[in-house]
Each structure stands twice: as C-alpha cells, then as structure tokens.
Motif scaffolding. Structure first.
Motif, mmCIF file in Angstrom:
data_model
loop_
_atom_site.group_PDB
_atom_site.id
_atom_site.type_symbol
_atom_site.label_atom_id
_atom_site.label_comp_id
_atom_site.label_asym_id
_atom_site.label_seq_id
_atom_site.Cartn_x
_atom_site.Cartn_y
_atom_site.Cartn_z
ATOM 1 N N LYS A 1 0.844 -1.205 0.000
ATOM 2 C CA LYS A 1 0.000 0.000 0.000
ATOM 3 C C LYS A 1 0.878 1.253 0.000
ATOM 4 O O LYS A 1 0.666 2.178 -0.781
ATOM 5 N N MET A 2 1.906 1.254 0.848
ATOM 6 C CA MET A 2 2.819 2.387 0.901
ATOM 7 C C MET A 2 3.587 2.519 -0.429
ATOM 8 O O MET A 2 3.748 3.626 -0.942
ATOM 9 N N LEU A 3 4.038 1.402 -0.985
ATOM 10 C CA LEU A 3 4.758 1.452 -2.263
ATOM 11 C C LEU A 3 3.861 1.980 -3.378
ATOM 12 O O LEU A 3 4.304 2.776 -4.214
ATOM 13 N N HIS A 4 2.591 1.559 -3.365
ATOM 14 C CA HIS A 4 1.638 2.041 -4.372
ATOM 15 C C HIS A 4 1.445 3.557 -4.234
ATOM 16 O O HIS A 4 1.428 4.269 -5.242
ATOM 17 N N GLU A 5 1.324 4.024 -3.019
ATOM 18 C CA GLU A 5 1.150 5.476 -2.811
ATOM 19 C C GLU A 5 2.381 6.250 -3.291
ATOM 20 O O GLU A 5 2.262 7.300 -3.919
ATOM 21 N N LYS A 6 3.565 5.723 -3.021
ATOM 22 C CA LYS A 6 4.790 6.360 -3.514
ATOM 23 C C LYS A 6 4.810 6.377 -5.040
ATOM 24 O O LYS A 6 5.190 7.369 -5.656
ATOM 25 N N PHE A 7 4.403 5.246 -5.628
ATOM 26 C CA PHE A 7 4.347 5.167 -7.095
ATOM 27 C C PHE A 7 3.401 6.227 -7.646
ATOM 28 O O PHE A 7 3.732 6.928 -8.603
ATOM 29 N N HIS B 1 5.180 -7.055 -8.342
ATOM 30 C CA HIS B 1 6.586 -7.310 -8.670
ATOM 31 C C HIS B 1 7.263 -6.019 -9.144
ATOM 32 O O HIS B 1 8.418 -5.742 -8.796
ATOM 33 N N TYR B 2 6.541 -5.222 -9.922
ATOM 34 C CA TYR B 2 7.070 -3.937 -10.379
ATOM 35 C C TYR B 2 7.368 -3.025 -9.187
ATOM 36 O O TYR B 2 8.432 -2.407 -9.109
ATOM 37 N N LEU B 3 6.439 -2.947 -8.233
ATOM 38 C CA LEU B 3 6.662 -2.126 -7.033
ATOM 39 C C LEU B 3 7.897 -2.609 -6.265
ATOM 40 O O LEU B 3 8.696 -1.803 -5.789
ATOM 41 N N GLU B 4 8.066 -3.933 -6.178
ATOM 42 C CA GLU B 4 9.249 -4.491 -5.521
ATOM 43 C C GLU B 4 10.526 -4.069 -6.254
ATOM 44 O O GLU B 4 11.533 -3.728 -5.620
ATOM 45 N N ASN C 1 15.646 1.757 -5.593
ATOM 46 C CA ASN C 1 15.498 3.100 -4.994
ATOM 47 C C ASN C 1 14.904 4.106 -5.961
ATOM 48 O O ASN C 1 15.365 5.237 -6.056
ATOM 49 N N LYS C 2 13.864 3.697 -6.669
ATOM 50 C CA LYS C 2 13.200 4.577 -7.613
ATOM 51 C C LYS C 2 11.995 5.285 -6.989
ATOM 52 O O LYS C 2 11.429 6.177 -7.596
ATOM 53 N N LEU C 3 11.593 4.865 -5.798
ATOM 54 C CA LEU C 3 10.425 5.479 -5.161
ATOM 55 C C LEU C 3 10.836 6.506 -4.114
ATOM 56 O O LEU C 3 11.771 6.408 -3.425
#
Length: 189
Positions: free
Chosen positions: A4-10, A178-181, A187-189
């Motif tokens: 959820k946090m990774l999605h928000e950063k994306f 997998h993309y978010l991972e 370190n793209k986010l």
C-alpha cells in the motif's frame, strides 16, 4: 513488504518513472556495459513464444567477465557451473552447417555457462518497451529492466491491447506488485 505504501509512492512519482524504449536501452547499456548485437545473431528468436519477432527492436549482450561476476546470484553461478560440468562430462561436439550456426551454438553455450547474458527488447507500439527477455537469467538485470519498463505499462501508456491477450487480472496484479518491488529494490520510489 508494505505494498500500500509502495503504491502510494508510485502514484506520487509515476510521471518520473516512465521511460521510452531508447532511454531504457541507454540505461541498461551504461549500467551493465552492454553492447548492441543484431537480433539475427540469436537465431531462435524467430520461434520465441514470449516476444513478437517483428517487434524486437534491440538486442544487447553483456560479456565483460567482471560485470557478469556482479550480476549473477550465487545460485545462478552454481547453475552455470553445473552446465559447464555437464557439457565437459558429455564432451559434446556440435556440427555446424556454416559459420553463422557455429557462432549461434557458441552463443547458446556461453549463455548457459554464464559467459554472456543477452537481453532482447520488444516494442509493439514503437515508443515503449512492451516485453523483454534476459537470456540466461539474471534476477538483478531483469529486476533493473522491469523497474524501467513498468512505468509505461502501469500508467496505461502501453495499451492493454499491446500486452499478451491471455493475461488474467490476477497475473496483472502480481506483475504490478513485482514492479513495485523492483522500484523499491532500485530506490526509484
């Protein structure tokens, strides 16, 4: 992993995570000291069931031993050693009908034994990478590429019609995770 946090950063950074096909190739070439090779060198690509041959726009190879040492995991190196030992044990001698086939057979052996890594890029729409292969597998290189090609796919710039037709919604969801991972790993986010 907190998806959820990774999605928000994306969602906040997605405009900076979209790379056209030339930029993806350039970044891979710089990072891995890769060089362009003709797609005709990889003779079996015409029969590949994952990519459309006519849409393959670039093939790269990484064959610098120091770089290869960095991109393969311990398990991948162990698999390469198994191939080396197996080929030596079997004492395979290949017959070649011409020089092109001799070079192709050597390419396959070098991939299997970890002396080279070939990367194949596809672009069905002409602007973004729609598919890629790493031959022989390198988790690191595949993750790096995915971190650079997923942005166009997951922001809708690559239409669903250009993706494999048999992808289920669950497979798309797993691909996005997998993309978010991959973004997090690089370190793209």
């Amino acid at each position: 992993m907190d998806y959820k946090m990774l999605h928000e950063k994306f969602e906040r950074r997605k405009q900076w995570l979209i790379f056209d096909k030339e930029e993806v190739v350039r970044r891979v070439m710089v990072r891995y000291k890769a060089r362009i090779i003709p797609k005709t060198d990889i003779m079996d690509l015409v029969n590949d069931d994952q990519l459309s041959y006519e849409h393959i726009f670039c093939c790269l190879t990484i064959d610098d031993p120091r770089m290869l040492d960095k991109v393969f995991t311990a398990k991948e190196r162990k698999d390469h050693q198994w191939e080396i030992d197996d080929n030596a044990r079997r004492g395979m001698v290949y017959k070649h009908k011409d020089e092109a086939h001799r070079l192709y057979n050597q390419l396959i052996i070098d991939e299997q034994e970890g002396r080279r890594l070939d990367i194949v890029f596809e672009s069905k729409g002409g602007k973004y990478v729609t598919g890629f292969l790493t031959r022989d597998m390198s988790e690191q290189v595949a993750s790096y590429i995915f971190a650079h090609v997923g942005g166009a796919k997951f922001t809708g710039l690559v239409p669903r019609s250009l993706l494999p037709a048999d992808l289920t919604d669950e497979e798309i969801k797993m691909s996005y995770l997998h993309y978010l991972e991959s973004l997090e790993e690089w370190n793209k986010l």
